[in-house]
Scaffold this motif. Structure first.
Motif, PDB file in Angstrom:
ATOM      1  N   THR A  82       0.890  -1.171   0.000  1.00  0.00           N
ATOM      2  CA  THR A  82       0.000   0.000   0.000  1.00  0.00           C
ATOM      3  C   THR A  82       0.926   1.218   0.000  1.00  0.00           C
ATOM      4  O   THR A  82       2.147   1.067   0.100  1.00  0.00           O
ATOM      5  N   GLU A  83       0.357   2.400  -0.083  1.00  0.00           N
ATOM      6  CA  GLU A  83       1.198   3.593  -0.088  1.00  0.00           C
ATOM      7  C   GLU A  83       1.842   3.838   1.283  1.00  0.00           C
ATOM      8  O   GLU A  83       2.854   4.526   1.380  1.00  0.00           O
ATOM      9  N   THR A  84       1.277   3.250   2.343  1.00  0.00           N
ATOM     10  CA  THR A  84       1.823   3.490   3.694  1.00  0.00           C
ATOM     11  C   THR A  84       2.867   2.435   4.050  1.00  0.00           C
ATOM     12  O   THR A  84       4.061   2.718   4.118  1.00  0.00           O
ATOM     13  N   VAL A  85       2.381   1.191   4.294  1.00  0.00           N
ATOM     14  CA  VAL A  85       3.258   0.059   4.603  1.00  0.00           C
ATOM     15  C   VAL A  85       2.617  -1.178   3.970  1.00  0.00           C
ATOM     16  O   VAL A  85       1.477  -1.113   3.523  1.00  0.00           O
ATOM     17  N   TYR A  86       3.336  -2.299   3.931  1.00  0.00           N
ATOM     18  CA  TYR A  86       2.745  -3.540   3.402  1.00  0.00           C
ATOM     19  C   TYR A  86       1.730  -4.088   4.410  1.00  0.00           C
ATOM     20  O   TYR A  86       1.904  -3.939   5.625  1.00  0.00           O
ATOM     21  N   GLY A  87       0.679  -4.738   3.886  1.00  0.00           N
ATOM     22  CA  GLY A  87      -0.343  -5.316   4.756  1.00  0.00           C
ATOM     23  C   GLY A  87      -0.397  -6.835   4.605  1.00  0.00           C
ATOM     24  O   GLY A  87      -0.082  -7.384   3.548  1.00  0.00           O
ATOM     25  N   LEU A  88      -0.793  -7.520   5.690  1.00  0.00           N
ATOM     26  CA  LEU A  88      -0.993  -8.975   5.655  1.00  0.00           C
ATOM     27  C   LEU A  88      -2.492  -9.187   5.473  1.00  0.00           C
ATOM     28  O   LEU A  88      -3.263  -9.049   6.426  1.00  0.00           O
ATOM     29  N   ALA A  89      -2.893  -9.490   4.213  1.00  0.00           N
ATOM     30  CA  ALA A  89      -4.315  -9.379   3.866  1.00  0.00           C
ATOM     31  C   ALA A  89      -5.045 -10.712   3.834  1.00  0.00           C
ATOM     32  O   ALA A  89      -4.457 -11.759   3.560  1.00  0.00           O
ATOM     33  N   SER A 135       5.526   4.557  -0.656  1.00  0.00           N
ATOM     34  CA  SER A 135       5.854   5.969  -0.849  1.00  0.00           C
ATOM     35  C   SER A 135       5.761   6.773   0.456  1.00  0.00           C
ATOM     36  O   SER A 135       6.556   7.671   0.686  1.00  0.00           O
ATOM     37  N   VAL A 136       4.818   6.432   1.327  1.00  0.00           N
ATOM     38  CA  VAL A 136       4.657   7.201   2.574  1.00  0.00           C
ATOM     39  C   VAL A 136       5.622   6.693   3.647  1.00  0.00           C
ATOM     40  O   VAL A 136       6.376   7.464   4.236  1.00  0.00           O
ATOM     41  N   GLY A 137       5.565   5.413   3.929  1.00  0.00           N
ATOM     42  CA  GLY A 137       6.530   4.825   4.859  1.00  0.00           C
ATOM     43  C   GLY A 137       6.061   4.679   6.300  1.00  0.00           C
ATOM     44  O   GLY A 137       6.696   3.976   7.068  1.00  0.00           O
ATOM     45  N   VAL A 138       4.990   5.378   6.703  1.00  0.00           N
ATOM     46  CA  VAL A 138       4.373   5.095   8.012  1.00  0.00           C
ATOM     47  C   VAL A 138       2.876   4.866   7.801  1.00  0.00           C
ATOM     48  O   VAL A 138       2.308   5.304   6.800  1.00  0.00           O
ATOM     49  N   GLU A 139       2.259   4.205   8.775  1.00  0.00           N
ATOM     50  CA  GLU A 139       0.867   3.811   8.637  1.00  0.00           C
ATOM     51  C   GLU A 139      -0.076   5.004   8.551  1.00  0.00           C
ATOM     52  O   GLU A 139       0.268   6.124   8.949  1.00  0.00           O
ATOM     53  N   SER A 140      -1.305   4.691   8.098  1.00  0.00           N
ATOM     54  CA  SER A 140      -2.331   5.719   7.895  1.00  0.00           C
ATOM     55  C   SER A 140      -2.694   6.469   9.181  1.00  0.00           C
ATOM     56  O   SER A 140      -2.526   5.950  10.292  1.00  0.00           O
ATOM     57  N   THR A 141      -3.214   7.663   9.000  1.00  0.00           N
ATOM     58  CA  THR A 141      -3.812   8.409  10.107  1.00  0.00           C
ATOM     59  C   THR A 141      -5.087   7.667  10.505  1.00  0.00           C
ATOM     60  O   THR A 141      -5.881   7.309   9.637  1.00  0.00           O
ATOM     61  N   PHE A 182      11.263  12.232   6.927  1.00  0.00           N
ATOM     62  CA  PHE A 182      11.797  11.353   7.983  1.00  0.00           C
ATOM     63  C   PHE A 182      11.059  10.015   8.052  1.00  0.00           C
ATOM     64  O   PHE A 182      11.641   8.988   8.393  1.00  0.00           O
ATOM     65  N   SER A 183       9.772  10.041   7.744  1.00  0.00           N
ATOM     66  CA  SER A 183       8.978   8.804   7.837  1.00  0.00           C
ATOM     67  C   SER A 183       9.357   7.799   6.765  1.00  0.00           C
ATOM     68  O   SER A 183       9.292   6.590   6.982  1.00  0.00           O
ATOM     69  N   HIS A 184       9.741   8.316   5.607  1.00  0.00           N
ATOM     70  CA  HIS A 184       9.892   7.455   4.438  1.00  0.00           C
ATOM     71  C   HIS A 184      10.873   6.288   4.661  1.00  0.00           C
ATOM     72  O   HIS A 184      10.578   5.143   4.337  1.00  0.00           O
ATOM     73  N   HIS A 185      12.052   6.586   5.241  1.00  0.00           N
ATOM     74  CA  HIS A 185      13.080   5.539   5.376  1.00  0.00           C
ATOM     75  C   HIS A 185      13.159   4.949   6.780  1.00  0.00           C
ATOM     76  O   HIS A 185      14.005   4.110   7.034  1.00  0.00           O
ATOM     77  N   PHE A 186      12.315   5.410   7.687  1.00  0.00           N
ATOM     78  CA  PHE A 186      12.520   5.072   9.095  1.00  0.00           C
ATOM     79  C   PHE A 186      12.495   3.561   9.368  1.00  0.00           C
ATOM     80  O   PHE A 186      13.432   2.994   9.934  1.00  0.00           O
TER      81      PHE A 186
END
Ligand code: TXA
Ligand code: MG
Length: 380
Positions: free
Chosen positions: A68-75, A210-216, A331-335
């Motif tokens: 996903t654009e935030t992080v990978y999900g276990l679906a 692209s985002v690197g941290v989870e959704s709001t 900062f979130s992108h590569h953390f």
């Protein structure tokens, strides 16, 4: 020539040893049998094949990893109780921590939750995108998904192939971040493989998130409240629905008697194997250098997480640039990748700079403080 009793003792010892070896052999045989091949399909190179494989997994009740654009999900199929149970067991997630359900459009969201006027306005503005809405759940959602709560978390991710899988299969996908519980979230397919190789049949590789941290995560209702900050900020939400509050635990650990609005808040999160220390305050650069040198003298392998603007000050120490102080969102992108890479490089100590916990910096600080188990040194 040994005495007979000595021989007997030796015999028992060998027998015991043999039995133990047999047990180990049998156990590993079962473990091998339980393991499966994990296929990785690169969506850029094999798009159609990836979509078909995803649809098949969703329909057959298998778990699979999605970008996903935030992080990978276990679906897995959000409407199938058995599948939800396997998400919890595979991830090692406590059963009282509910899952986010991923939909392909507002019409599908309406089949699983009640949307208020505010929910429609926010979906219109931010979906597909990194915003999860906590809404009253409809009866079709199994209680295991919501951990027994009357609300369900709903989000439409901004990832074309995943939306296509949901649309074609007509199956909403429950998906927590695809990491073993407590570990840093995955932002690359290889992170998912590190945690779940042999445990899930398929990883769809969509490249680095692209985002690197989870959704709001936003709780709607009488008092809209951000439960977890992400790239969609308080200001952006307020522009659409007026006042939005911040949960007080975003930058502070839970205390025993606190009200828990989002069960995820109370668990250990994003923790690498290395010990993480955050340094804040006007003198942080000097303090970080001092800590690094002290710990290095103690024989600990250290690395500093710095900004683009400060990395030169730490020369010749090991240092990784996380982001640009002029653009806090970087900062979130590569953390998470940096945390996992530090573990792979066998660093034992990560010493990191704090950044302002405002706007896009808030999402990063919320994760970084948890990765550091709230170990912060103030260098005035
Ligand atoms: O960006 C994301 O949101 C990613 C991608 C895969 O979509 N997913 C993700 O899921 O971060 P997870 O399970 O790691 O985090 C979900 C968070 C948890 O903190 C959980 O407690 C909270 O959402 N949550 C889920 N349902 C809730 C509910 N009904 N009420 C309050 N909090 C809820
Ligand atoms: Mg997670």
């Amino acid at each position: 020539m040994p005495w007979p009793w000595q021989n007997e003792q030796r015999c028992w010892k060998t027998l015991r040893q043999e039995m133990n070896e047999k047990k180990v052999r049998e156990a590993s045989f079962f473990v091998e049998r339980m393991k499966m091949d994990t296929e990785i399909i690169n969506l850029q190179q094999r798009r159609e094949e990836g979509i078909c494989a995803g649809i098949q997994c969703a329909k057959q009740g298998e778990l699979f990893a999605i970008p996903t654009e935030t992080v990978y999900g276990l679906a897995g199929n959000a409407l199938n109780e058995q599948v939800i149970h396997s998400i919890f067991t595979t991830k090692g997630r406590p059963a009282d921590n509910p899952l986010i359900v991923h939909v392909c459009d507002v019409a599908m969201a309406e089949t699983i939750a009640d949307l208020s006027k505010e929910a429609y306005a926010l979906a219109e503005q931010f979906w597909p995108g990194p915003l999860t809405l906590i809404l009253p759940a409809k009866a079709c959602i199994p209680a295991v998904v919501t951990a027994g709560l009357s609300t369900v978390a709903v989000r439409m991710p901004n990832q074309k192939e995943v939306l296509e899988i949901i649309r074609q299969s007509k199956i909403p996908l429950a998906a927590p971040s695809a990491n073993k519980s407590g570990r840093p979230s995955p932002t690359k397919a290889e992170h998912v493989l590190d945690d779940f190789a042999g445990e899930i049949p398929l990883i769809l590789d969509g490249g680095m998130c692209s985002v690197g941290v989870e959704s709001t995560v936003l709780l709607l209702g009488e008092r809209p409240t951000i439960l977890r900050p992400g790239n969609i900020t308080q200001d952006a939400l307020q522009d659409v629905i007026g006042t939005v509050h911040m949960d007080e635990h975003i930058l502070h650990p839970m205390q025993t008697n606190d009200v828990i609005r989002s069960p995820g808040m109370k668990y250990k999160h994003y923790a690498p194997k290395a010990n993480v220390t955050m340094v804040d305050g006007a003198n942080k650069i000097e303090k970080i250098k001092q800590l690094y040198d002290e710990k290095t003298r103690e024989g600990r392998a250290c690395v500093i997480f710095s900004s683009l603007q400060t990395s030169d000050f730490y020369q010749p120490r090991n240092c990784v640039i996380l982001g640009d102080n002029e653009r806090l969102v970087t900062f979130s992108h590569h953390f998470y990748d940096a945390l996992r890479s530090a573990d792979k490089a066998k660093y034992q100590e990560i010493i990191m700079e704090s950044i302002p916990a405002q706007a896009e910096g808030l999402a990063f600080m919320n994760r970084a403080l948890r990765a550091a188990s709230f170990q912060v040194i103030l260098a005035k």
